[in-house]
Design an enzyme around this catalytic site. Structure first.
Site, PDB file in Angstrom:
ATOM      1  CG  ASP A 140      -1.655   1.260   1.460  1.00  0.00           C
ATOM      2  OD1 ASP A 140      -1.425   2.220   0.694  1.00  0.00           O
ATOM      3  OD2 ASP A 140      -2.467   1.317   2.405  1.00  0.00           O
ATOM      4  CE  LYS A 163      -4.372   8.890   0.630  1.00  0.00           C
ATOM      5  NZ  LYS A 163      -5.046   9.660   1.689  1.00  0.00           N
ATOM      6  CB  CYS A 172      -8.689   5.439   8.103  1.00  0.00           C
ATOM      7  SG  CYS A 172      -9.934   6.563   7.525  1.00  0.00           S
TER       8      CYS A 172
HETATM    9  N1  PLP Z   1      -3.685   3.536   2.636  1.00  0.00           N
HETATM   10  C1  PLP Z   1      -3.077   4.522   3.320  1.00  0.00           C
HETATM   11  C2  PLP Z   1      -1.757   4.248   3.982  1.00  0.00           C
HETATM   12  C3  PLP Z   1      -3.661   5.779   3.395  1.00  0.00           C
HETATM   13  O1  PLP Z   1      -3.076   6.761   4.077  1.00  0.00           O
HETATM   14  C4  PLP Z   1      -4.914   5.991   2.746  1.00  0.00           C
HETATM   15  C5  PLP Z   1      -5.585   7.293   2.842  1.00  0.00           C
HETATM   16  O2  PLP Z   1      -5.342   8.099   3.695  1.00  0.00           O
HETATM   17  C6  PLP Z   1      -5.482   4.940   2.044  1.00  0.00           C
HETATM   18  C7  PLP Z   1      -4.847   3.727   2.017  1.00  0.00           C
HETATM   19  C8  PLP Z   1      -6.787   5.089   1.317  1.00  0.00           C
HETATM   20  O3  PLP Z   1      -6.643   5.952   0.245  1.00  0.00           O
HETATM   21  P1  PLP Z   1      -7.912   6.390  -0.637  1.00  0.00           P
HETATM   22  O4  PLP Z   1      -8.919   6.918   0.331  1.00  0.00           O
HETATM   23  O5  PLP Z   1      -7.361   7.434  -1.550  1.00  0.00           O
HETATM   24  O6  PLP Z   1      -8.384   5.181  -1.355  1.00  0.00           O
END
Ligand code: PLP
Length: 403
Positions: free
Chosen positions: A197, A223, A361
């Protein structure tokens, strides 16, 4: 680095919040977008909007070219073996769901997946949904005091039922940059593929999927100075070819009858329906923006902001910073004494400072840290030392108020 020239490309940085100059420090959640990306979107909506991969009409072909140019560029940018390995999705979340759903459908009861305690919910919940369909086990790597993964535990979790490792490159809370190249080598030695990820890595550091030898690499455009609603899933061809489609619909088929359907070649097999081709085309301009500055400059500037700010925040009585791993990314999660993160965030907002408060999250990580939430400030290349100074002074004022 011409920081003023960079800032001029982001009109939002001129706005006020509650009568104060905006200081935007929530870049981990989403970064701001330079005008060249906004202009590319406007240009396409006003001159080149026709659906992609739909026949011979001129505008459709132009739109298709723009979309596929970004795909080719992205493949080179990540050092992927071919553009067939670049799948456009809606974001990191969808990229991970795609793998969980499609690769996951090839797993059997009793199989195991290794995750870590510092994962975003986007890299936890899709595997739990898979667990509700297959009787799989999720193994979780813990962290130490500094917020680094316990690699001894990681190595000990592999067994003959391990089918996948899914781990973040950079933690969105702790800023820890995980040693993913070594972790991938460990997994491959056990015959296990790895999904990275990369949502918090790609905006800040150069990623080379071939050098890492990653099997899957997921990230979001919004991002990394690009448009919202677009993500990338890099996947090794050898896996993508074996995996069944994720969603069904237009674009992803070769031939359809009511009796039987055959699927399109890679990458289209995984791209059902009309993609956000406008955003994908504009993402190319975000790559221009990053390339013009260069990752070396981005990393050096953000590292300076991080060390400068951390050093000064640490002088505030009661300051608790979560995540102190060497070489961490420019994310500072903190609390002051036992004050509520929400109160700190509200008081910062009254001073024009946009930070994030809450669990980010990452509720399992919050539990491991023994807190309900934190305040998180995160930097991007357009942030300045003057902004850091204002932020530090604002946190000092908040600490004094809450004392
Ligand atoms: N993974 C990580 C480490 C993140 O920081 C985020 C979002 O903050 C995500 C996944 C999810 O990203 P998205 O909401 O753009 O799908």
């Amino acid at each position: 680095m011409d920081i003023n020239g960079i800032r001029e490309q982001f009109p939002i940085l001129q706005r006020k919040v509650k009568g104060k100059d905006l200081i935007y420090l929530d870049n981990t959640a989403t970064s701001q977008t330079p005008m060249r990306v906004v202009d590319a979107i406007t240009r396409m909506y006003t001159t080149t909007k026709a659906n992609v991969h739909r026949g011979v009409s001129s505008i459709s072909q132009e739109a298709t070219d723009l979309q596929e140019t970004t795909r080719r560029r992205m493949a080179r940018w990540l050092n992927a073996a071919s553009e067939e390995e670049i799948i456009f999705t809606r974001g990191t979340t969808e990229s991970i769901n795609l793998v969980a759903s499609s690769f996951g459908s090839m797993l059997e009861d009793g199989d195991e997946i290794i995750l870590t305690v510092m994962e975003h919910h986007a890299n936890i919940v899709p595997w739990q949904l898979l667990r509700s369909r297959r009787n799989i086990t999720l193994r979780v790597v813990p962290i130490n005091e500094a917020g680094e993964l316990d690699l001894d535990v990681y190595r000990s979790l592999f067994n003959e039922r391990t089918r996948l490792v899914s781990v973040c490159h950079v933690s969105n809370v702790l800023g820890t940059v995980n040693p993913v190249k070594d972790m991938i080598a460990t997994a491959h030695a056990a015959g296990v593929p790895v999904l990275i990820d990369g949502a918090q890595a790609v905006p800040h550091l150069k990623v080379d999927v071939t050098d890492l030898d990653a099997d899957f690499y997921a990230f979001s455009s919004h991002k990394m100075y690009g448009p919202t609603g677009i993500g990338v899933l890099y996947g090794k061809k050898k896996w993508l070819e074996k995996m069944p489609p994720y969603q069904g619909g237009g674009e992803m088929i070769a031939n359809v009858t009511f009796e039987h359907t055959t699927f399109a070649e890679l990458p289209f097999k995984f791209e059902a329906g009309t993609p956000d081709f406008v955003g994908i085309a504009a993402l190319d301009k975000a790559l221009d923006f990053i390339d013009e500055i260069g990752y070396d400059n981005i990393e050096a500037h953000e590292h300076h902001l991080l060390t400068y700010t951390t050093e000064r925040l640490m002088r505030i009585p009661g300051m608790r910073i979560f995540g102190t791993a060497p070489g961490k990314s420019a994310v500072i999660s903190f609390l002051i004494g036992h004050e509520h993160h929400y109160d700190i965030g509200m008081l910062l907002d009254t001073q024009g400072i946009e930070v994030r408060t809450g669990h980010h999250c990452a509720q399992p990580l919050m539990r491991a840290l023994g807190v309900e939430g934190t305040v998180r400030a995160s930097f991007a290349v357009y942030n300045t030392i003057e902004e850091a100074d204002k932020f530090i002074a604002a946190v000092q004022r908040v600490a004094a108020m809450l004392e």
